[in-house]
Design an enzyme around this catalytic site. Structure first.
Site, PDB file in Angstrom:
ATOM      1  N   GLY A   6       1.002  -1.195   0.052  1.00  0.00           N
ATOM      2  CA  GLY A   6       0.096   0.008  -0.027  1.00  0.00           C
ATOM      3  C   GLY A   6       0.923   1.434   0.020  1.00  0.00           C
ATOM      4  N   GLN A  57       3.310   9.752   1.626  1.00  0.00           N
ATOM      5  CA  GLN A  57       4.859   9.022   1.366  1.00  0.00           C
ATOM      6  C   GLN A  57       5.587   9.373   0.172  1.00  0.00           C
ATOM      7  OE1 GLN A  57       2.765   5.056   2.198  1.00  0.00           O
ATOM      8  NE2 GLN A  57       4.865   4.719   3.082  1.00  0.00           N
ATOM      9  N   CYS A 108       7.138  -1.075   6.517  1.00  0.00           N
ATOM     10  CA  CYS A 108       6.565   0.178   5.794  1.00  0.00           C
ATOM     11  C   CYS A 108       7.556   0.809   4.776  1.00  0.00           C
ATOM     12  CB  CYS A 108       6.192   1.295   6.863  1.00  0.00           C
ATOM     13  SG  CYS A 108       5.706   2.944   5.923  1.00  0.00           S
ATOM     14  N   LEU A 109       7.215   1.156   3.489  1.00  0.00           N
ATOM     15  CA  LEU A 109       8.362   1.567   2.492  1.00  0.00           C
ATOM     16  C   LEU A 109       8.780   2.871   3.128  1.00  0.00           C
ATOM     17  CD1 LEU A 109       6.074   1.247  -0.873  1.00  0.00           C
ATOM     18  CD2 LEU A 109       7.958  -0.282   0.241  1.00  0.00           C
ATOM     19  N   HIS A 153      -3.120   0.997   8.552  1.00  0.00           N
ATOM     20  CA  HIS A 153      -1.774   1.458   8.282  1.00  0.00           C
ATOM     21  C   HIS A 153      -1.763   2.778   7.329  1.00  0.00           C
ATOM     22  CE1 HIS A 153       2.750   0.456   7.586  1.00  0.00           C
ATOM     23  NE2 HIS A 153       2.693   1.461   6.783  1.00  0.00           N
ATOM     24  N   GLU A 154      -2.252   2.455   6.122  1.00  0.00           N
ATOM     25  CA  GLU A 154      -2.283   3.560   5.303  1.00  0.00           C
ATOM     26  C   GLU A 154      -3.196   4.873   5.740  1.00  0.00           C
ATOM     27  OE1 GLU A 154      -0.075   3.379   3.184  1.00  0.00           O
ATOM     28  OE2 GLU A 154      -0.105   1.119   3.269  1.00  0.00           O
ATOM     29  N   HIS A 213      -1.083   6.940   8.011  1.00  0.00           N
ATOM     30  CA  HIS A 213      -0.127   7.866   7.342  1.00  0.00           C
ATOM     31  C   HIS A 213      -0.997   9.274   7.138  1.00  0.00           C
ATOM     32  CE1 HIS A 213       3.379   5.641   6.374  1.00  0.00           C
ATOM     33  NE2 HIS A 213       2.975   4.659   5.730  1.00  0.00           N
TER      34      HIS A 213
END
Ligand code: NI
Length: 161
Positions: free
Chosen positions: A47, A52, A89-90, A131-132, A135
């Site tokens: 995701g 991000q 996480c990226l 999670h997203e 953000h």
């Protein structure tokens, strides 16, 4: 013309802010969504949220089965249960930790044309959704992880593939 966007890393201020709602469903949004999908796939992420890639707007995308799902201005309608599992996480490369997430969520928002939509997620999908959406509120998984994996555990994880 698709373009990869630079993924912002933990410590970058844009990841700490509260993202603002999208009000214009225009060509700029379409380009951003297409670029986000390209960027997520290139980085092999599950995701991605707009902050991000440096855009403080309430936009998330995630991979579900063979397609990319887009959700603009997402809001939780329901969260149920709890599940503790490992995630990364990226924006936090090389870090993994155990995070408690809802087992089931229902979320509303809209698509890239501004049409309302509602979706449900269970297990991994519920985890990705929370999670997203975190953000968009300036929250990273490392901020709420119950514990982070140690160097030894990371090594073991890598060996197990
Ligand atoms: Ni993330």
């Amino acid at each position: 013309m698709l373009a990869l966007r630079n993924i912002r890393k933990s410590g970058d201020g844009v990841l700490k802010g509260k993202a603002t709602p999208v009000s214009r469903f225009n060509a700029q949004l379409t380009t951003l969504l297409d670029d986000m999908a390209e960027t997520m796939d290139a980085a092999e992420g599950a995701g991605l949220a707009a902050p991000q890639v440096g855009i403080s707007k309430r936009i998330i995308i995630f991979r579900h089965e063979d397609s990319v799902v887009e959700l603009i201005n997402p809001e939780f309608i329901l969260k149920q249960g709890e599940s503790i599992d490992l995630e990364g996480c990226l924006s936090c490369p090389g870090i993994y930790g155990e995070v408690a997430r809802p087992q089931f969520v229902r979320v509303k928002g809209c698509d890239r044309e501004g049409r309302p939509l509602e979706l449900e997620g269970e297990g991994f999908l519920a985890r990705v959704l929370e999670h997203e959406i975190d953000h968009l509120n300036g929250v990273l998984f490392i901020d709420k992880a119950l514990r982070l994996l140690t160097a030894e555990e990371l090594q073991k994880l890598r060996e197990e593939g």
